[in-house]
Design an enzyme around this catalytic site. Structure first.
Site, short mmCIF file in Angstrom:
data_model
loop_
_atom_site.label_atom_id
_atom_site.label_comp_id
_atom_site.label_asym_id
_atom_site.label_seq_id
_atom_site.Cartn_x
_atom_site.Cartn_y
_atom_site.Cartn_z
N CYS A 42 36.21 -6.80 -6.51
CA CYS A 42 35.84 -5.96 -5.37
C CYS A 42 35.92 -6.79 -4.09
CB CYS A 42 34.40 -5.48 -5.60
SG CYS A 42 33.63 -4.72 -4.14
N THR A 44 33.68 -7.30 -2.08
CA THR A 44 32.45 -8.11 -2.01
C THR A 44 32.65 -9.46 -2.70
OG1 THR A 44 31.11 -6.12 -2.01
CG2 THR A 44 29.99 -8.14 -2.69
N HIS A 47 34.52 -11.66 -0.43
CA HIS A 47 33.61 -12.26 0.58
C HIS A 47 32.92 -13.49 -0.01
CE1 HIS A 47 33.99 -9.05 3.45
NE2 HIS A 47 33.51 -8.13 2.64
N GLU A 69 31.97 -5.00 -11.14
CA GLU A 69 32.81 -3.89 -11.61
C GLU A 69 33.28 -4.24 -13.01
OE1 GLU A 69 35.95 -3.01 -8.82
OE2 GLU A 69 34.55 -2.69 -7.17
N CYS A 101 9.95 4.44 -5.18
CA CYS A 101 9.92 4.83 -3.77
C CYS A 101 10.31 6.30 -3.63
CB CYS A 101 10.84 3.93 -2.95
SG CYS A 101 12.59 4.22 -3.24
N CYS A 104 13.98 6.97 -4.58
CA CYS A 104 14.19 6.95 -6.04
C CYS A 104 13.61 8.22 -6.66
CB CYS A 104 13.55 5.71 -6.66
SG CYS A 104 14.51 4.21 -6.39
N ARG A 205 49.82 -1.57 1.87
CA ARG A 205 48.73 -0.67 1.50
C ARG A 205 49.18 0.79 1.62
NH1 ARG A 205 43.56 -3.44 1.77
NH2 ARG A 205 43.58 -4.68 -0.10
N ILE A 269 32.56 -0.87 6.39
CA ILE A 269 31.56 -1.73 7.04
C ILE A 269 32.30 -2.71 7.93
CG2 ILE A 269 29.76 -3.45 6.65
CD1 ILE A 269 29.15 -1.99 4.00
N ILE A 291 27.44 6.36 4.31
CA ILE A 291 27.48 6.33 2.84
C ILE A 291 27.19 4.91 2.37
CG2 ILE A 291 28.93 6.65 0.79
CD1 ILE A 291 28.57 9.27 2.20
P1 NAD Z 1 39.69 -3.15 2.31
O1 NAD Z 1 39.24 -4.17 3.27
O2 NAD Z 1 40.54 -3.55 1.16
O3 NAD Z 1 40.45 -1.97 3.10
C1 NAD Z 1 40.29 -1.70 4.44
C2 NAD Z 1 41.65 -1.28 4.99
O4 NAD Z 1 41.48 -0.87 6.35
C3 NAD Z 1 42.68 -2.42 4.97
O5 NAD Z 1 43.84 -2.02 4.22
C4 NAD Z 1 42.99 -2.62 6.45
O6 NAD Z 1 44.34 -2.99 6.70
C5 NAD Z 1 42.67 -1.23 7.03
N1 NAD Z 1 42.52 -1.19 8.47
C6 NAD Z 1 42.18 -2.18 9.33
N2 NAD Z 1 42.26 -1.75 10.61
C7 NAD Z 1 42.66 -0.45 10.56
C8 NAD Z 1 42.94 0.53 11.55
N3 NAD Z 1 42.80 0.27 12.84
N4 NAD Z 1 43.34 1.76 11.14
C9 NAD Z 1 43.47 2.03 9.81
N5 NAD Z 1 43.23 1.13 8.84
C10 NAD Z 1 42.83 -0.10 9.21
O7 NAD Z 1 38.37 -2.43 1.78
P2 NAD Z 1 38.02 -1.52 0.49
O8 NAD Z 1 37.64 -2.40 -0.63
O9 NAD Z 1 39.05 -0.48 0.28
O10 NAD Z 1 36.69 -0.86 1.06
C11 NAD Z 1 36.76 0.01 2.19
C12 NAD Z 1 35.63 -0.26 3.16
O11 NAD Z 1 34.38 0.17 2.59
C13 NAD Z 1 35.40 -1.73 3.54
O12 NAD Z 1 35.05 -1.80 4.90
C14 NAD Z 1 34.22 -2.13 2.66
O13 NAD Z 1 33.47 -3.19 3.23
C15 NAD Z 1 33.43 -0.87 2.65
N6 NAD Z 1 32.54 -0.65 1.51
C16 NAD Z 1 31.35 -0.06 1.78
C17 NAD Z 1 30.49 0.26 0.76
C18 NAD Z 1 29.24 0.96 1.07
O14 NAD Z 1 28.38 1.06 0.19
N7 NAD Z 1 29.08 1.49 2.29
C19 NAD Z 1 30.82 -0.05 -0.58
C20 NAD Z 1 32.07 -0.64 -0.83
C21 NAD Z 1 32.92 -0.93 0.22
ZN ZN Z 2 13.35 2.83 -4.90
#
Ligand code: NAD
Ligand code: ZN
Length: 346
Positions: A42, A44, A47, A69, A101, A104, A205, A269, A291
Site C-alpha cells: 500500500c 502507506t 511512506h 493488506e 465509543c 463504534c 497510470r 490525503i 472518507i
Molecule cells: P497514489 O499516490 O498511488 O495515487 C495518486 C495519483 O494522483 C497518482 O497517480 C498521481 O500521479 C495523481 N495525481 C497527482 N496530481 C494530480 C492532479 N493534479 N490531477 C490528477 N491526478 C493527480 O495513491 P493511492 O494509493 O491510489 O491512494 C489514493 C489517495 O488516497 C492517496 O492520496 C492516499 O494517501 C489516500 N488514501 C486515503 C485513505 C483514507 O483513509 N482517507 C486510505 C488510503 C489512501
Molecule cells: Zn471506538
C-alpha cells in the site's frame, strides 16, 4: 521453544526495510493467528519504506513488522474465540477499534478516535503470520481470487468512497489514477454509472485506468477536461466526484466541473493544507464527504461485487516472492505500478 518466522521489518527510525527472523506471535485471549498467503503493498507501506514526514510522525516504536493488506488462513485460535475454525481463509480489517465509543456503537468504526492500525501502530502482516483480534477477522469465500483479496483493504477504501453516493446513470469524475482511483473506476462502472472519467498527470497510470474500462482517461497536464466532457456528452457537469489524488490542483479542477448540486467524496490525503474558494462550493450547493478507512459492510459489498463479475485484476502489475520485496517497493516508487503482490509461500 520460541518459534521464528520471516518478517519484513522497519529496523530503526530511518529509510529502508529488512527481512528478519522474528518470533511467531502468540494469540492472546480473543485473538486469532493468521498464516499469510499473499500480501499487497500500500502507499502507506511506501511512506514507511521511504521514511518520509508521515512515517516519521506515525511509526513510533521500531523495530516492527509492517503491512496491512493480506489474505491467509486461520492457524491458531486464542482463548475464548468462537465461531471461527482453523484453516478458514481470511483477511482482516486493519483498523482495530475500541467498540465503546459513540462511533463504534453506531457501526461507524472508521471514525473511532481510539483506532490502532495494524502494520503502523502494532506488528503487521508482511510476515509468515499475523495476530489480530477475532472481531477484525473477515471470512473470505473460496470463490474469491487470492491475488485480489490480497489488496481488499484498498478495495475497501475505494468502495467506501465510490458507494457513498447513488451511481446509477450518473457521470463520475475520479481525480487520481493511483491504484485506489483505478479500483474505484471499476466499481463505478460495475455500479451503473453512465460515464466514468479519470484524470492524472502520469501516462502509465492513465494507461492502467484504460484497462479497467473507464470511458476516458485524461492527462490534465496536456488535455482539456471540459472538451473531453463535451465529447462524452456531459451537459451540466459531473454528478459525482471522487477525489483520490490529494492534489490541490485536482480538487480545484473537480469543484470547477461539478454540476450544481453535485456530490464529492474526498479520499486523497495531501501533504499540505489546501485552499479552496468556498463561494464556489456554496454557490454550486456541493456536498463534500471526507472518507477515512472503510466501513465493515464494505468488506461484504466488495466480496459480492467481485463474485458478481467485477474484475479488479487489471490493477495488478507486479508479483514477487516476499524475499524480493525490495523489487516490489522499487516498482511502487517508480510511479509506474498498480498493485504489487508479494507471495508468502516458501
Ligand atoms: P497514489 O499516490 O498511488 O495515487 C495518486 C495519483 O494522483 C497518482 O497517480 C498521481 O500521479 C495523481 N495525481 C497527482 N496530481 C494530480 C492532479 N493534479 N490531477 C490528477 N491526478 C493527480 O495513491 P493511492 O494509493 O491510489 O491512494 C489514493 C489517495 O488516497 C492517496 O492520496 C492516499 O494517501 C489516500 N488514501 C486515503 C485513505 C483514507 O483513509 N482517507 C486510505 C488510503 C489512501
Ligand atoms: Zn471506538
Amino acid at each position: 521453544m520460541e518459534r521464528l518466522m520471516d518478517a519484513i521489518v522497519k529496523p530503526e527510525r530511518g529509510p529502508g526495510l529488512e527481512l528478519r527472523k522474528v518470533p511467531v506471535p502468540v494469540p492472546g485471549p480473543g485473538e486469532v493467528l493468521i498464516k499469510i498467503h499473499k500480501t499487497a503493498i500500500c502507499g502507506t507501506d511506501v511512506h514507511i519504506y521511504n521514511w518520509d514526514p508521515w512515517a516519521r510522525e506515525h511509526i513510533k516504536n521500531p523495530p516492527m513488522t509492517i503491512g496491512h493488506e493480506y489474505v491467509g488462513e486461520i492457524a491458531e485460535l486464542g482463548e475464548g474465540v468462537t465461531g471461527l475454525t482453523i484453516g478458514q481463509r481470511v483477511s482482516g480489517e486493519g483498523h482495530i477499534t475500541c467498540h465503546h465509543c459513540r462511533n463504534c456503537h453506531t457501526g461507524n468504526i472508521q471514525w473511532c478516535k481510539n483506532t490502532i492500525s495494524v502494520g503502523v501502530d502494532r506488528d503487521g502482516a508482511f510476515a509468515e503470520y499475523v495476530c489480530i483480534p477475532e472481531s477484525n477477522v473477515i471470512i473470505i469465500e473460496e470463490s474469491l481470487p487470492e491475488d485480489v483479496v490480497a489488496f481488499f483493504d484498498a478495495v475497501g477504501n475505494a468502495t467506501h468512497t465510490a458507494l457513498m453516493w447513488d451511481l446509477i446513470g450518473e457521470d463520475v469524475l475520479i481525480t487520481g489514477a493511483g491504484p485506489i482511483g483505478i479500483i474505484a473506476a471499476g466499481i463505478c462502472k460495475y455500479s451503473g454509472a453512465r460515464r466514468v472519467i479519470i484524470t492524472d498527470i502520469n501516462e502509465d497510470r492513465l494507461e492502467l485506468a484504460r484497462k479497467m474500462g473507464v470511458d476516458a482517461a485524461v492527462n490534465t497536464s496536456k488535455e482539456d477536461l471540459p472538451l473531453v466532457m463535451k465529447e462524452q456528452g456531459l451537459v451540466e457537469g459531473f454528478d459525482v466526484g471522487l477525489e483520490m489524488s490529494g492534489s490541490e490542483d485536482a480538487f480545484k479542477q473537480m469543484v470547477g466541473v461539478m454540476r450544481n448540486g453535485g456530490k464529492i467524496s474526498l479520499l486523497g490525503i495531501g501533504n499540505r493544507p489546501i485552499s479552496i474558494d468556498m463561494n464556489q462550493i456554496i454557490g454550486k450547493g456541493l456536498t463534500l464527504q471526507g472518507i477515512y478507512g472503510r466501513q465493515m459492510d464494505n468488506w461484504h459489498q466488495m466480496s459480492y461485487m467481485v463474485q458478481g463479475g467485477l474484475d479488479l485484476t487489471p490493477v495488478i502489475t507486479h508479483r514477487y516472492n516476499y524475499r524480493d520485496f525490495e523489487k516490489g517497493f522499487e516498482a511502487m516508487n517508480s510511479g509506474k505500478s498498480g498493485k504489487v503482490i508479494l507471495d508468502w509461500s516458501k
